[in-house]
Design an enzyme around this catalytic site. Structure first.
Site, PDB file in Angstrom:
ATOM      1  N   GLU A 157     -16.717   5.196  33.527  1.00  0.00           N
ATOM      2  CA  GLU A 157     -17.156   4.747  32.202  1.00  0.00           C
ATOM      3  C   GLU A 157     -18.052   3.509  32.164  1.00  0.00           C
ATOM      4  OE1 GLU A 157     -13.610   4.378  29.827  1.00  0.00           O
ATOM      5  OE2 GLU A 157     -13.429   6.536  29.598  1.00  0.00           O
ATOM      6  N   GLU A 334     -10.547  12.713  31.943  1.00  0.00           N
ATOM      7  CA  GLU A 334      -9.524  12.047  31.127  1.00  0.00           C
ATOM      8  C   GLU A 334      -9.512  12.653  29.737  1.00  0.00           C
ATOM      9  OE1 GLU A 334      -9.701   7.743  30.785  1.00  0.00           O
ATOM     10  OE2 GLU A 334     -10.282   7.565  32.889  1.00  0.00           O
TER      11      GLU A 334
HETATM   12  C1  FCB Z   1     -10.233   5.172  29.119  1.00  0.00           C
HETATM   13  C2  FCB Z   1     -10.016   4.460  30.443  1.00  0.00           C
HETATM   14  C3  FCB Z   1      -8.591   4.533  30.934  1.00  0.00           C
HETATM   15  C4  FCB Z   1      -7.610   4.328  29.805  1.00  0.00           C
HETATM   16  C5  FCB Z   1      -7.909   5.277  28.673  1.00  0.00           C
HETATM   17  C6  FCB Z   1      -6.928   5.199  27.532  1.00  0.00           C
HETATM   18  O1  FCB Z   1     -11.383   4.679  28.504  1.00  0.00           O
HETATM   19  O2  FCB Z   1     -10.854   5.014  31.433  1.00  0.00           O
HETATM   20  O3  FCB Z   1      -8.431   3.582  31.961  1.00  0.00           O
HETATM   21  O4  FCB Z   1      -7.644   3.014  29.407  1.00  0.00           O
HETATM   22  O5  FCB Z   1      -9.202   5.009  28.193  1.00  0.00           O
END
Ligand code: FCB
Length: 441
Positions: A157, A334
């Site tokens: 990110e 994620e």
């Molecule tokens: C993302 C991050 C991860 C966690 C989630 C909730 O942006 O990559 O580490 O904090 O959010």
């Protein structure tokens, strides 16, 4: 409602959020300052996963996962410039072997938000040299561990690093609203990715390398207002478009900032990592100059997580579908929800996975899904209060306790399919490990 054969099913973590004991990075320093982390929480002991990784992986295997995403903590591996720790590299080799022995395919992130203290002191990602230093670290890790994992994420990110650390300022290094600085940081992050990609691929071309993109959907709050539509489109271009476009073209593409036209390799991703959580509604507000005139609002009736993030599964479908044009395999690296009571997570899982399935049907090459996350952990500035785990984990006792959605997800992983009607009540898993034991170090 089955998923493609060989689909990767797992959960994702980041070293600093679960390991405990990471005292040599910029986040640990940040956590020591009162007011930076809710409730004054600190990342030590987190889930004590550094010690407990074997039991933790036993549990994930018992829950029928076949893959796992984790990160390597740069500050452990290279605590001083150029001085690599054979002990820590050995630790991560053990971790990756432990995954393989349990049939969990590793997806390994090289940089998940934290920087070694010496990198932060040398200017962090504002310093052009950090790209080269990151690539040197990446090369060394791959030289030692490349044979143990096929999928590697260079950086997690980049836009979130830039936004939280240099616009909002609630993450290290805590700087505010400086667009030139943000551009410099993004350029250096992307150079670091490019350098790492070139070097790793020249050594081990068979490895699959990507970057985990934080993608959000931006919609106009009042779709009939041209100005709302315009700011939503700008947000979309800047947050989602810039990096994908830069990597696609092999040339830096930054709107609204001084131009940097440096070039990189093409291609520089073998897959696209997608981190998706929520959407944002944007309305034009002339007082929001620093936020590019975009005020972010929540629809009054929207279902929301414990962190007030809108639950919007359609966004995942829209994003995955739009990524077809990149012509690359996709991993959902994620996706998850802060939901301590676990009342929303089962539906969140079902609806988001149905969105993945629809996107696959529409031609998106999604190869795997990593739920964020397995264990409640240290959620950055939110501390331990935001509970994203399929499994509850208490930093005081280190007890792991399955939430109902852990069983639902296990059933999905086991059958490689989304049940049409879902039963989340307690149903014993054949090979389930006892999960409730406090296991003090
Ligand atoms: C993302 C991050 C991860 C966690 C989630 C909730 O942006 O990559 O580490 O904090 O959010």
């Amino acid at each position: 409602m089955t998923f493609p054969k060989g689909f990767l099913w797992g959960t994702a973590t980041a070293a600093h959020q679960v390991e405990g004991g990471n005292h040599l990075n910029d986040w640990w320093a940040w956590e020591q300052v009162p007011g930076h982390i809710k409730s004054g929480d600190r990342s030590d002991p987190a889930c004590d996963h550094y010690q407990r990784f074997r039991q933790d992986f036993d549990l994930l295997k018992a829950l029928h996962q076949n893959a796992h995403r984790l990160s390597i903590e740069w500050s452990r591996v290279e605590p001083q410039p150029g001085a690599f720790s054979t002990i820590e590299l050995g630790h991560y080799a053990e971790v990756l072997r432990a995954l393989r022995e349990r049939g969990l395919e590793p997806v390994v992130t090289l940089h998940h938000f934290t920087n070694p203290t010496w990198i932060a002191q040398a200017g962090g990602w504002e310093s052009a040299e950090t790209a080269e230093r990151f690539a040197r670290y990446a090369e060394r890790v791959i030289a030692e561990l490349g044979s143990l994992a096929r999928y590697w994420v260079t950086i997690n990110e980049p836009t979130v690093i830039a936004y939280q650390g240099y616009i909002k300022g609630d993450w290290p290094p805590g700087k505010h609203y400086d667009l030139d600085r943000v551009a410099r940081v993004l350029v250096t992050l992307l150079r670091g990715h490019w350098l790492a990609y070139e070097r790793i691929k020249s050594r081990q071309p068979e490895l699959q390398l990507g970057l985990a993109h934080h993608l959000r959907v931006f919609d106009p709050a009042r779709p009939w207002m041209p100005l709302d539509r315009a700011v939503a489109a700008v947000f979309e271009r800047i947050f989602n478009g810039t990096i994908l476009k830069t990597l696609g073209r092999g040339r830096m593409v930054f709107p609204l900032t001084r131009v940097d036209r440096s070039r990189g390799p093409r291609p520089s991703q073998d897959f696209i990592g997608v981190n998706y959580y929520t959407r944002e509604l944007v309305r034009f507000n002339r007082h929001y100059r620093e936020e590019l005139f975009g005020e972010r609002v929540l629809p009054a009736a929207a279902p929301r997580s414990d962190l007030n993030w809108e639950i919007y599964p359609e966004g995942l479908y829209r994003l995955l579908r739009s990524l077809r044009r990149e012509r690359l395999p996709i991993l959902v690296t994620e996706n998850g929800i802060a939901d301590a009571a676990d009342t929303m997570r089962p539906a969140y899982l079902r609806t988001h996975l149905a969105a993945v399935q629809r996107a696959i049907d529409a031609g998106a090459a999604v190869r795997g899904y990593f739920h964020w996350t397995c264990f409640d952990n240290f959620e950055w500035a939110e501390g331990y209060g935001a509970k994203f785990g399929l499994i509850a984990s208490d930093p005081a006792t280190q007890e792991r306790r399955l939430r109902p959605s852990a069983r639902l997800y296990a059933e999905i992983c086991r059958t490689n399919a989304l049940p049409v009607s879902v039963e989340t009540r307690r149903a014993p898993l054949a090979d389930e490990e006892p999960a409730g034991q406090a296991d003090r170090r």
